[in-house]
Motif scaffolding. Structure first.
Motif, PDB file in Angstrom:
ATOM      1  N   ALA A   8       0.842  -1.186   0.000  1.00 56.66           N
ATOM      2  CA  ALA A   8       0.000   0.000   0.000  1.00 56.66           C
ATOM      3  C   ALA A   8       0.881   1.241   0.000  1.00 56.66           C
ATOM      4  O   ALA A   8       2.052   1.176   0.358  1.00 56.66           O
ATOM      5  N   PRO A   9       0.348   2.397  -0.383  1.00 53.79           N
ATOM      6  CA  PRO A   9       1.139   3.624  -0.359  1.00 53.79           C
ATOM      7  C   PRO A   9       1.776   3.888   1.008  1.00 53.79           C
ATOM      8  O   PRO A   9       2.847   4.450   1.081  1.00 53.79           O
ATOM      9  N   ALA A  10       1.131   3.469   2.077  1.00 56.11           N
ATOM     10  CA  ALA A  10       1.704   3.667   3.413  1.00 56.11           C
ATOM     11  C   ALA A  10       2.990   2.871   3.588  1.00 56.11           C
ATOM     12  O   ALA A  10       3.784   3.156   4.464  1.00 56.11           O
ATOM     13  N   TYR A  11       3.195   1.869   2.760  1.00 55.19           N
ATOM     14  CA  TYR A  11       4.393   1.041   2.842  1.00 55.19           C
ATOM     15  C   TYR A  11       5.354   1.365   1.714  1.00 55.19           C
ATOM     16  O   TYR A  11       5.925   0.492   1.108  1.00 55.19           O
ATOM     17  N   SER A  12       5.543   2.641   1.426  1.00 56.61           N
ATOM     18  CA  SER A  12       6.455   3.000   0.361  1.00 56.61           C
ATOM     19  C   SER A  12       7.782   3.530   0.892  1.00 56.61           C
ATOM     20  O   SER A  12       8.712   3.704   0.134  1.00 56.61           O
ATOM     21  N   ARG A  13       7.890   3.779   2.215  1.00 51.82           N
ATOM     22  CA  ARG A  13       9.134   4.254   2.801  1.00 51.82           C
ATOM     23  C   ARG A  13       9.220   3.812   4.266  1.00 51.82           C
ATOM     24  O   ARG A  13       8.248   3.915   5.008  1.00 51.82           O
ATOM     25  N   TRP A  14      10.408   3.360   4.633  1.00 47.02           N
ATOM     26  CA  TRP A  14      10.694   2.985   6.009  1.00 47.02           C
ATOM     27  C   TRP A  14      11.991   3.668   6.419  1.00 47.02           C
ATOM     28  O   TRP A  14      12.915   3.781   5.623  1.00 47.02           O
ATOM     29  N   ASP A  15      12.089   4.105   7.671  1.00 44.36           N
ATOM     30  CA  ASP A  15      13.316   4.675   8.229  1.00 44.36           C
ATOM     31  C   ASP A  15      13.716   3.827   9.427  1.00 44.36           C
ATOM     32  O   ASP A  15      12.884   3.522  10.281  1.00 44.36           O
ATOM     33  N   TYR A  16      14.992   3.466   9.476  1.00 42.02           N
ATOM     34  CA  TYR A  16      15.518   2.638  10.559  1.00 42.02           C
ATOM     35  C   TYR A  16      16.714   3.343  11.194  1.00 42.02           C
ATOM     36  O   TYR A  16      17.656   3.740  10.503  1.00 42.02           O
ATOM     37  N   THR A  17      16.680   3.469  12.494  1.00 37.78           N
ATOM     38  CA  THR A  17      17.742   4.155  13.224  1.00 37.78           C
ATOM     39  C   THR A  17      18.983   3.272  13.328  1.00 37.78           C
ATOM     40  O   THR A  17      18.894   2.089  13.658  1.00 37.78           O
ATOM     41  N   VAL A  18      20.134   3.872  13.034  1.00 33.29           N
ATOM     42  CA  VAL A  18      21.417   3.202  13.229  1.00 33.29           C
ATOM     43  C   VAL A  18      21.873   3.554  14.642  1.00 33.29           C
ATOM     44  O   VAL A  18      21.910   4.741  14.990  1.00 33.29           O
ATOM     45  N   PRO A  19      22.199   2.562  15.476  1.00 33.43           N
ATOM     46  CA  PRO A  19      22.627   2.877  16.848  1.00 33.43           C
ATOM     47  C   PRO A  19      23.839   3.813  16.874  1.00 33.43           C
ATOM     48  O   PRO A  19      24.762   3.668  16.078  1.00 33.43           O
ATOM     49  N   ARG A  20      23.819   4.796  17.757  1.00 35.19           N
ATOM     50  CA  ARG A  20      24.914   5.771  17.882  1.00 35.19           C
ATOM     51  C   ARG A  20      26.236   5.097  18.203  1.00 35.19           C
ATOM     52  O   ARG A  20      27.297   5.627  17.905  1.00 35.19           O
TER      53      ARG A  20
END
Length: 178
Positions: free
Chosen positions: A82-94
């Motif tokens: 779905a359009p809601a699943y077109s981008r994901w952001d994942y944090t890289v641990p500091r």
């Protein structure tokens, strides 16, 4: 005649100065590439972003996004992204050190989507001071990955080429970006 030549010279110098400022401004806004991004899986087959960098700190986030619709006109499995699943952001641990892997939690979305759906992934610093070379892949390629093997997109003779390398070789590729 001398007055005309003098004003032409001034205009030329002014235009060159403006052009130099524009080029400097355009290149100043682009993040410098200081690493590579790849795709791998853990022992359970879950997808992971692999990131190797040569910057003094880790990137802040891995960005994953859908890049195109399936290439086949009638996919074998219905496309459910779905359009809601077109981008994901994942944090890289500091505290991450290069190379690092980041679990792509929630990817791919369920139910399983067409294996021809293409994605792109890269890592970037929040302040846009640097980014990594992106990797492009199709969902079907996840099934062919083995733990410890990294799929990444390399530039060979100006063309993008997908390669599979060990995590150690991938780390060397990240170091060579500086």
């Amino acid at each position: 005649m001398g007055l005309h030549a003098n004003s032409t010279t001034r205009r030329t110098v002014a235009l060159l100065a403006v052009a130099a400022l524009m080029v400097g401004g355009l290149t100043g806004c682009s993040p410098e590439r200081k690493g590579v991004t790849g795709l791998t899986v853990d022992d359970a087959g879950r997808p992971l972003a692999a990131v190797a960098w040569c910057a003094s700190r880790p990137p802040d986030v891995v960005v994953l996004f859908r890049t195109q619709e399936p290439s086949s006109p009638t996919p074998s499995v219905p496309v459910t992204v779905a359009p809601a699943y077109s981008r994901w952001d994942y944090t890289v641990p500091r505290t991450a050190t290069s190379p690092a892997t980041v679990l792509l939690d929630g990817f791919p979305p369920e139910p399983v989507v067409d294996p021809d759906v293409a994605f792109t992934m890269y890592a970037v610093a929040d302040d846009s001071s640097f980014t990594t070379l992106r990797v492009s892949f199709r969902l079907g390629e996840l099934a062919d990955l083995a733990p410890g093997t990294v799929l990444f997109t390399d530039i060979v003779d100006g063309e993008e080429v997908q390669q599979r390398v060990s995590l150690e070789e991938f780390a060397r590729r990240g170091e060579s970006e500086c």
